[in-house]
Write a protein that holds these residues in place. Structure first.
Motif, PDB file in Angstrom:
ATOM      1  N   ASP A  19      31.701  -3.696  36.694  1.00 43.38           N
ATOM      2  CA  ASP A  19      30.642  -4.095  36.373  1.00 43.38           C
ATOM      3  C   ASP A  19      29.636  -3.101  36.288  1.00 43.38           C
ATOM      4  O   ASP A  19      28.716  -3.052  35.364  1.00 43.38           O
ATOM      5  CB  ASP A  19      30.152  -5.069  37.240  1.00 43.38           C
ATOM      6  CG  ASP A  19      30.816  -6.530  37.135  1.00 43.38           C
ATOM      7  OD1 ASP A  19      31.154  -6.797  36.193  1.00 43.38           O
ATOM      8  OD2 ASP A  19      30.408  -7.349  37.853  1.00 43.38           O
ATOM      9  N   ARG A  41      29.790  -1.134  33.103  1.00 41.68           N
ATOM     10  CA  ARG A  41      29.296  -1.910  31.809  1.00 41.68           C
ATOM     11  C   ARG A  41      27.865  -1.753  31.748  1.00 41.68           C
ATOM     12  O   ARG A  41      27.327  -1.618  30.824  1.00 41.68           O
ATOM     13  CB  ARG A  41      29.866  -3.429  31.997  1.00 41.68           C
ATOM     14  CG  ARG A  41      29.334  -4.462  30.914  1.00 41.68           C
ATOM     15  CD  ARG A  41      29.863  -5.762  31.339  1.00 41.68           C
ATOM     16  NE  ARG A  41      29.458  -6.111  32.375  1.00 41.68           N
ATOM     17  CZ  ARG A  41      28.454  -6.505  32.837  1.00 41.68           C
ATOM     18  NH1 ARG A  41      27.351  -6.584  32.152  1.00 41.68           N
ATOM     19  NH2 ARG A  41      28.317  -6.917  34.336  1.00 41.68           N
ATOM     20  N   THR A  81      25.357  -0.030  28.877  1.00 41.38           N
ATOM     21  CA  THR A  81      24.359  -0.671  28.015  1.00 41.38           C
ATOM     22  C   THR A  81      23.323   0.003  27.767  1.00 41.38           C
ATOM     23  O   THR A  81      22.716  -0.038  26.796  1.00 41.38           O
ATOM     24  CB  THR A  81      24.209  -2.036  28.738  1.00 41.38           C
ATOM     25  OG1 THR A  81      25.421  -2.901  28.774  1.00 41.38           O
ATOM     26  CG2 THR A  81      23.174  -2.767  27.879  1.00 41.38           C
ATOM     27  N   GLU A  94      21.554  -6.569  33.000  1.00 38.08           N
ATOM     28  CA  GLU A  94      21.960  -5.204  33.479  1.00 38.08           C
ATOM     29  C   GLU A  94      21.182  -4.076  33.964  1.00 38.08           C
ATOM     30  O   GLU A  94      21.536  -3.484  34.835  1.00 38.08           O
ATOM     31  CB  GLU A  94      22.715  -4.504  32.103  1.00 38.08           C
ATOM     32  CG  GLU A  94      24.019  -5.179  31.241  1.00 38.08           C
ATOM     33  CD  GLU A  94      23.643  -6.505  30.605  1.00 38.08           C
ATOM     34  OE1 GLU A  94      24.612  -7.283  30.197  1.00 38.08           O
ATOM     35  OE2 GLU A  94      22.620  -6.598  30.676  1.00 38.08           O
TER      36      GLU A  94
END
Length: 531
Positions: free
Chosen positions: A215, A218, A222, A278
């Motif tokens: 997570d 990711r 981003t 994010e």
């Protein structure tokens, strides 16, 4: 250079656990707390209770964070009581992992210190606030940029196009500096976001700290994908810090001619709009780590502390050697309410109000940072409400009594909410006459102490003790007068206060003899009339 970096690292590591000496910018510190959604928490500590318990000062004491992000995250944790123990367990797990490796701990502390710039306070605005939208006429900006490019190219073939280029320059410069103000509003926060991302990447090299490495990878990726667009913010910072004004001016002309900043600026904002989640995830990772380190550093700096026991028993608050964290050489006290509320009587300046604040502060830190200033403390999950520091609201023409009445009315409503509550009160209804104060006070306290509520009340009205001794445990604070001096031990004692000291204090402070004589006589007469 190497020695300078090493000295900087040593200074950061030596300072991180100490009480901060600099200014606290609470308007900035509180921004994440003010704007975050608190729908899932058990209680948000109200501004009233926050002020009553002097929690600004308590926060300044417990805050050992290394970054502005961590400071904001700690403030939010400090102001919110969670509905379960998951947050506390998360902090405890991080503390354990960080203490397993000194190298890991030092690496995290040094990395977090990169976010000490005040602009880091504004990272949260990138995922909490609404971003600027393009003006409706913005479609012309790409055309103007393209027009400048073609005018320059064509001027080499047809010199007359220089005139057209000059026209584009005038218009583009106006747009460029119109946008500059808006750009500057974001530039600091975006530059700190880039640092935040870099810090998170470094911490990811220690997967032991992460519950889900995937997570976080990711989320970081981003932000990296906006890399080219973010370069304009990096360039701006570099220009301001590393080169001369003349070169900076020339580069600024180039950016204005081609409208580089407004084109990239609004594109970046569009990206941020879709990447709020994010950015928040990375912010939370850094915040949690910093808060865990701060809690660990606080504990190591205390004379003693305990991990609280959050129990399922209603109306049970038990403490051993409880103390106020802000008082030098604070006197500790133990108390067990045994299912009842507590009424405290006491001489002036004997410590009863401070003790009530001590109870409130410990009830909050036990549930927010899983740390209490005591050798032992157990309590149910409680909401905390207070009526300690009441003042007249001159601007709204509200008297002291009216302000207190409204505060206590809110408590009465909360007492029937179905939650377990802790109510802290000091000298109720001081703004009215003795008879009605005692009558109203007794009725209110009886009501508040019902259900699953615990009340701590301090009072000078000894008559209240007689009315409440069935439903309240009675305790008091007292003094010893020796060699014409009043000495307080600040120790809580069972039972009702038997003596008073107000007139004696006047006498020891050399009030005129006639005043003391008359006051003593009137006091004796009033007591006889009551009997």
């Amino acid at each position: 250079m190497f020695n300078s970096k090493r000295k900087k690292k040593e200074a950061i590591l030596s300072d991180y656990s100490k009480i901060k000496k600099g200014a606290f910018y609470f308007n900035s510190i509180s921004q994440y707390f003010v704007k975050i959604d608190h729908k899932d928490v058990f209680q948000v500590i109200s501004d009233k209770t926050y002020q009553d318990l002097d929690l600004d000062e308590v926060f300044m004491y417990i805050d050992r964070t290394s970054s502005r992000v961590g400071q904001q995250f700690l403030y939010n944790a400090f102001r919110t009581i969670p509905s379960d123990n998951k947050r506390s367990q998360r902090f405890e797990n991080l503390i354990t992992r960080l203490n397993e490796s000194e190298l890991l701990k030092e690496t995290v502390i040094f990395s977090l210190a990169r976010l000490q710039n005040q602009d880091a306070y504004y990272i949260a605005s990138l995922f909490q606030e609404k971003h600027l939208e393009k003006p409706k006429w913005f479609w012309v900006v790409p055309l103007l940029s393209a027009g400048s490019i073609f005018s320059i190219l064509l001027s080499f073939v047809i010199p007359q196009f220089i005139l057209l280029l000059l026209l584009f320059l005038v218009v583009n410069f106006i747009i460029h500096y119109w946008n500059r103000f808006k750009f500057n509003q974001y530039s600091g926060a975006v530059l700190q976001l880039i640092i935040l991302k870099d810090v998170a990447r470094k911490i990811m090299k220690w997967p032991i700290l992460l519950d889900d490495v995937g997570d976080m990878k990711r989320a970081i990726k981003t932000i990296q994908n906006i890399g080219f667009q973010l370069s304009v913010f990096k360039l701006e910072a570099k220009l301001q810090s590393e080169i001369g004004q003349m070169i900076e001016f020339l580069i600024d002309i180039v950016k204005a001619i081609f409208l580089i900043e407004p084109l990239l600026f609004y594109n970046v904002l569009k990206k941020f709009e879709s990447k709020r989640k994010e950015i928040h995830e990375i912010y939370q990772l850094i915040g949690e780590l910093d808060v865990a380190l701060s809690i660990d550093a606080l504990r190591k700096d205390l004379p003693y502390y305990a991990l609280p026991g959050i129990v399922n028993e209603a109306n049970q608050l038990k403490s051993k050697e409880l103390y106020h964290p802000l008082l030098p050489n604070a006197v500790a006290n133990s108390i067990n309410n045994e299912g009842k509320s507590i009424l405290l009587s006491g001489s002036n300046m004997s410590g009863k109000t401070t003790f009530i604040r001590t109870i409130g502060i410990n009830a909050i830190v036990s549930q927010t940072i899983n740390t209490c200033f005591a050798k032992e403390l157990s309590l149910p999950r409680l909401k905390i409400f207070s009526a300690i520091r009441i003042s007249d609201d001159i601007m709204n023409s509200k008297s002291y009594y009216f302000e207190e009445m409204l505060t206590i009315k809110e408590m009465l409503a909360e007492s029937r909410s179905g939650n377990q509550n802790l109510f802290l009160l000091d000298e109720m209804f001081k703004g009215t006459n003795t008879i009605e104060r005692i009558a109203a006070g007794k009725s209110v306290l009886s009501y508040l102490s019902e259900e699953k509520n615990i009340v701590f009340i301090s009072t000078h009205d000894l008559e209240l003790a007689a009315y409440l001794k069935g439903s309240f445990h009675l305790y008091h604070f007292s003094e010893v007068i020796q060699d014409q001096e009043i000495n307080f031990d600040y120790k809580i004692k069972p039972g009702q206060l038997k003596t008073t000291n107000a007139i004696k204090i006047l006498e020891l402070n050399q009030y005129p003899t006639s005043i003391i004589t008359e006051a003593k006589k009137l006091s004796d007469d009033l007591r006889k009339n009551k009997e």
